[in-house]
Design an enzyme around this catalytic site. Sequence first.
Site: not given
Length: 397
Positions: A40, A201, A354, A377
């Site tokens: 990062r 999910k 992710g 996100g």
Amino acid sequence: MNYNKKTIKDVEVSGKKVLLRCDFNVPQDKETGVITSDKRIVAALPTIQYLLEHNAAVIACSHLGKPKNGPDPKLSLAPVAKRLGELLGKEVLMATDVVGKDAKAKAAALQPGQILLLENTRFEKGETKNDPELAKAMASMADLYVSDAFGAVHRAHASTAGVADYLPAVSGFLIQKELDFLGGAIANPKRPLVAILGGAKVSSKIGVINNLLEIADTIIIGGGMAYTFSAAQGGKVGDSLLEADWLDYSKEMVAKAAAKGVKLLLPLDTVCGDAFAADAKSQLVKAGEIPDGWQGLDIGPETVKLYCDAVAGAGTVIWNGPMGVFEFPAFAKGTEAMAEALSKTNAITIIGGGDSAAAVEQLGYAAKMTHISTGGGASLEFLEGKELPGVACLLNA
């Protein structure tokens, strides 16, 4: 949302003090505090170097972790300042606070070509509340705001959105790249557009599926969420992950895809295990025929072929979420096959941060992907079609 935003190349930066929001939320060793991946920090270098080379004085800021009660020495950005200095080959000044005496004094004295890093923005309680007083205090140190922390643009915090109320705001190169690729894939994709959605999910991907049904040509479902779709079609899923509250929703999505002429591909076969464990016994069964006491942990070979064929002829592929429990080698084959298929296609390939990004990097295919998003996100909310506060606040081109 307008994805066409002004960048640092569209404004004069020479002689200006620039408040630069970076994403320095780096992983660290819990015991020693040593940075375990500087990716990062490296990702921020092109923007920082451009600003310094063009005679700006850079006041960088970022959050790190989730400090609970104000300043926490374990979550100081001091190790980031040290590593950033090594990468830039020049001194990075470090403030001991965010908008206190030290930060203000060092920012006031900062000269063009110098860089100062403020302490962890979340040491200020007003940061996550987007407190206007904090935003105003941060903005008062600079002439221009540059946002380059894509991993944080889905949050309306003082340092990601609030400061833009008090300063002209433009994007750095990292956010520009995200907007070009993700924005392009949503607004004007090279067709056919294939979206691969995995992960645990259905509930976490509702908005994404809904939005992609409006724009994609094919949607591929894998990972744990596939078992909720399977159960909704009357399949037996044994002890697999199942969100019973989302069965009706899954049925609706299948019907909506059919009505819109979108191909919604579901698994044909499943590799299941007798436990959620790396050393679980495994067996291959047809989708919807998972025995009691067994749970689906990966897609099977027939499914792999179906999904890889769909990707082969794509114009654009967006991938978010693994196909199985890829942290267990025995149940990683579906994810591995998908990554390999993407590495061979001529399509524009966009990996949505992710776990998918981690899988592609671990398997050595990162260099063959067109774009790997830096924000899990944020990229998910982007794919949902949501307005991202940290992007909406930037000046339109």
